[in-house]
Write an enzyme that holds these catalytic residues in place. Sequence first.
Site, mmCIF file in Angstrom:
data_model
loop_
_atom_site.group_PDB
_atom_site.id
_atom_site.type_symbol
_atom_site.label_atom_id
_atom_site.label_comp_id
_atom_site.label_asym_id
_atom_site.label_seq_id
_atom_site.Cartn_x
_atom_site.Cartn_y
_atom_site.Cartn_z
ATOM 1 N N LYS A 134 0.846 -1.192 0.000
ATOM 2 C CA LYS A 134 0.000 0.000 0.000
ATOM 3 C C LYS A 134 0.881 1.241 0.000
ATOM 4 O O LYS A 134 1.738 1.411 0.883
ATOM 5 C CB LYS A 134 -0.885 0.030 1.254
HETATM 6 O O1 G3P Z 1 -9.210 -0.199 4.058
HETATM 7 C C1 G3P Z 1 -9.097 1.051 4.667
HETATM 8 C C2 G3P Z 1 -9.701 1.022 6.006
HETATM 9 O O2 G3P Z 1 -8.948 0.218 6.866
HETATM 10 C C3 G3P Z 1 -9.990 2.334 6.612
HETATM 11 O O3 G3P Z 1 -11.150 2.153 7.316
HETATM 12 O O4 G3P Z 1 -12.875 2.623 8.964
HETATM 13 O O5 G3P Z 1 -10.511 3.379 9.364
HETATM 14 O O6 G3P Z 1 -11.916 4.497 7.647
HETATM 15 P P1 G3P Z 1 -11.632 3.230 8.384
#
Ligand code: G3P
Length: 224
Positions: free
Chosen positions: A84
């Site tokens: 990533k």
């Molecule tokens: O895949 C990206 C993810 O892990 C981010 O999720 O819920 O932290 O915005 P969030």
Amino acid sequence: MQLFLDTANIEHIRHGVRLGVITGVTTNPSLVSKEGKLDYRRLVQEICSVVPGPVSTEVLSQDVSGMVAEAKEVASWAKNVVVKIPASLEGVEATYRLARENVKVNFTLCFSVNQALLAAAAGAAFVSPFVGRLDDIGEDGMRLVKDIVEVFKNYPDSIKTEVIAASIRHPQHCIEAARAGAHIATVPYQVLTQMIQHPLTDIGIKRFLEDWQKVMGATANVKH
Ligand code: G3P
């Protein structure tokens, strides 16, 4: 649409793979940190041995040469590692350099179609629009997924980058991601378990068993 699990929890990953519906995993530094202080290389290699498809792990460096060096090191740990790289100018250059060396990149923290276009132009294997985080600031996160899918479809011969709907927060996001044509939705374990739930299914199972038992007096309908 494929489903990836968005977690670094090995038990959740094992369960998702056992279900037969999870084809990849995405992690990030926040998700890994939730698992406590650990041997990162060992964790990545364990996840990669359990998961049949791509496993995304994020670089921490912010400069191009740091990102490239880190990415190459992590990519050497297992065949299905995807690195990533964040949506910055440095990230674009690092993606381009890595793609030329056959290191697969998931261009992450994507919040605009232009960032996705640059990811595709640089040769990223995946781009991850963050749906929930756009919703959090009052924007329509799924609109971005739709727009990227629509734009990429105009160039089927040159753009091979797959769209991962990321930052998924609830089951409705999964439905919307599929309707938008995302190649993949990466879902937290809790959302995966919520996807199967429906109260009428639970009521139906209970009623069938009760009706059977009233007449047959046993729970199994075949001898075993
Ligand atoms: O895949 C990206 C993810 O892990 C981010 O999720 O819920 O932290 O915005 P969030």
